[in-house]
Motif scaffolding. Structure first.
Motif, short mmCIF file in Angstrom:
data_model
loop_
_atom_site.label_atom_id
_atom_site.label_comp_id
_atom_site.label_asym_id
_atom_site.label_seq_id
_atom_site.Cartn_x
_atom_site.Cartn_y
_atom_site.Cartn_z
N LEU A 150 10.51 -2.04 -13.11
CA LEU A 150 10.65 -3.55 -12.78
C LEU A 150 10.76 -3.73 -11.25
CD1 LEU A 150 12.92 -3.83 -16.10
CD2 LEU A 150 10.55 -4.08 -15.86
N GLN A 151 11.42 -3.24 -10.79
CA GLN A 151 11.44 -3.40 -9.16
C GLN A 151 10.27 -3.46 -8.40
OE1 GLN A 151 14.20 -0.45 -7.73
NE2 GLN A 151 16.13 -1.27 -8.83
N VAL A 152 9.17 -2.53 -8.64
CA VAL A 152 8.10 -2.61 -8.18
C VAL A 152 7.22 -3.80 -8.62
CG1 VAL A 152 5.87 -1.42 -8.21
CG2 VAL A 152 7.86 0.12 -7.77
N GLU A 153 7.28 -4.06 -9.93
CA GLU A 153 6.70 -4.98 -10.29
C GLU A 153 7.19 -6.58 -9.81
OE1 GLU A 153 5.25 -3.50 -14.75
OE2 GLU A 153 6.76 -5.19 -14.56
N ALA A 154 8.29 -6.84 -9.41
CA ALA A 154 8.90 -7.84 -9.04
C ALA A 154 8.69 -7.95 -7.44
CB ALA A 154 10.57 -7.75 -9.23
N SER A 155 8.37 -6.99 -6.63
CA SER A 155 8.06 -6.85 -5.46
C SER A 155 6.81 -7.80 -5.20
CB SER A 155 8.18 -5.84 -4.62
OG SER A 155 7.11 -4.85 -5.06
N ARG A 156 5.78 -7.67 -6.11
CA ARG A 156 4.47 -8.29 -5.90
C ARG A 156 3.77 -7.75 -4.72
NH1 ARG A 156 3.76 -12.04 -9.87
NH2 ARG A 156 5.49 -12.72 -11.01
N LYS A 157 3.87 -6.52 -4.33
CA LYS A 157 3.49 -6.08 -2.81
C LYS A 157 1.96 -5.91 -3.41
CE LYS A 157 3.34 -2.56 0.45
NZ LYS A 157 4.22 -1.11 0.83
N PRO A 158 0.95 -6.77 -2.47
CA PRO A 158 -0.60 -6.68 -2.70
C PRO A 158 -0.94 -5.29 -2.13
CG PRO A 158 -0.19 -7.92 -0.83
CD PRO A 158 1.30 -7.70 -1.46
N ALA A 159 -2.15 -4.90 -2.38
CA ALA A 159 -2.97 -3.73 -2.06
C ALA A 159 -3.39 -3.99 -0.73
CB ALA A 159 -4.09 -3.60 -2.89
N GLN A 160 -3.17 -3.10 0.40
CA GLN A 160 -3.69 -3.32 1.64
C GLN A 160 -4.75 -2.15 1.98
OE1 GLN A 160 -0.03 -3.42 3.99
NE2 GLN A 160 0.29 -5.58 3.42
N ALA A 161 -5.58 -2.66 2.67
CA ALA A 161 -6.43 -1.69 3.28
C ALA A 161 -5.95 -1.26 4.86
CB ALA A 161 -7.87 -2.33 3.71
N VAL A 162 -6.18 0.15 4.87
CA VAL A 162 -5.64 0.84 6.15
C VAL A 162 -6.70 1.45 6.62
CG1 VAL A 162 -3.40 0.84 5.50
CG2 VAL A 162 -4.69 2.83 4.83
N SER A 163 -6.75 2.11 7.76
CA SER A 163 -7.80 2.92 8.42
C SER A 163 -8.03 4.49 7.77
CB SER A 163 -7.53 3.22 9.82
OG SER A 163 -6.52 4.10 10.02
#
Length: 316
Positions: A150-163
């Motif tokens: 539930l905490q992970v979902e609430a943070s709504r962190k988007p997927a990010q591209a990295v090297s």
């Protein structure tokens, strides 16, 4: 001549598809190859070519791993879900009971669906996740798992591209046993290229594993059992069982308890007591990713186990 990859498979499921790789003839006896925590079907690319050619090897990606579809938002990645996925795949191989070559999920599947498994190979893993602190921890663990999701979902962190290098180093940090070469091989199937600006315009990598899943610990997803339940469950096993333990491998799913080797001793002694001649325990030098880093260390004993009608591997 080594066995070669012959096909890439997709099995339709309600949320999308389960992806898999296959080696050998579909007419041969099936061996389901089940990867471990946050890995994918590429885990078996170095081992399967060293195994007998007279089997049909199917290495599947669990939901949210490799090329398999993610679950719908809000649906957690629990261990029992993966057991259900193995049941879907195994249902298509039921002319004969399959062998499970597993780094985790196969033990649970073999206990729940014992009539569907002829032989079970456990690669540096236990058939069930044992809670070393017994009953006191079980409900607390389940509560923390739900709260974390539930905490992970609430943070709504988007997927990010990295090297590619950042992705590799992050992966190796969470998988210290895997090694750089094998880490790169797993990321080939576990990431997608995306054109982004990383210091300068370049290709970056996005993890195919759902971003929320990446932050989970094994204890957030595995179904832990007490020692009493462990013994009760393994009494349901009908398969011949080979447990290969890497001397420098993991001894506990909870990594902070990994120095305590007594739980694994309990696992092996319980399997021996319950299964008797149907159980074989073999130790090999290496770490948890022995089947990738040094597949020749385990290929011989697995081959003997697969080919022996009694299921007992020849001495090393």
């Amino acid at each position: 001549m080594a066995i070669s990859l012959i096909s890439k498979l997709k099995l339709a499921v309600p949320w999308g598809h389960i992806a898999a790789r296959a080696w050998g003839s579909h007419q041969a006896a099936p061996v389901l190859c089940l990867h471990g925590w946050l890995d994918n079907a590429n885990s078996f690319d170095r081992l399967i070519p060293l195994l007998p050619k007279d089997f049909y090897y199917v290495a599947m990606d669990f939901g949210g791993h490799g090329l398999s579809s993610h679950y719908s938002p809000g649906f957690p990645y629990y261990h029992q879900n993966f057991v259900s996925e193995v049941r879907r795949v195994a249902a298509g191989e039921q002319e004969t009971e399959p062998v499970c070559l597993s780094v985790g999920v196969g033990g649970g599947f073999s206990c729940i669906f014992p009539e569907m498994v002829d032989k079970l190979v456990l690669l540096d893993s236990s058939p069930l996740a044992l809670d070393t602190n017994e009953i006191d921890n079980l409900l607390t663990c389940k509560r923390r798992a739900i709260e974390h999701v539930l905490q992970v979902e609430a943070s709504r962190k988007p997927a990010q591209a990295v090297s590619p290098e950042e992705m590799l180093q992050g992966f190796l940090k969470n998988n210290s046993h895997v090694g750089e070469a094998c880490g790169k091989h797993l990321l080939q199937r576990g990431t997608t290229q995306s054109w982004v600006s990383i210091h300068s315009s370049a290709w970056g990598l996005v993890a195919r594993i759902h971003w929320g899943f990446l932050s989970l610990q094994p204890e957030h997803c595995f179904d832990f059992v007490s020692r009493e339940l462990f013994v009760h469950y393994i009494k349901n096993l009908q398969a011949q069982v080979l447990l290969i333990k890497a001397t420098e491998g993991y001894y506990a799913i909870r990594r902070e308890n990994d120095g305590n080797r007594e739980p694994m001793m309990f696992v092996s002694s319980s399997l021996k007591s319950v299964l008797k001649e149907r159980f074989q325990y073999v130790e090999v030098p290496g770490n948890h990713y022995i089947h990738m880093n040094q597949p020749q260390q385990v290929a011989g004993v697995i081959s003997s186990f697969l080919q022996n009608k009694e299921g007992t591997p020849a001495p090393l």
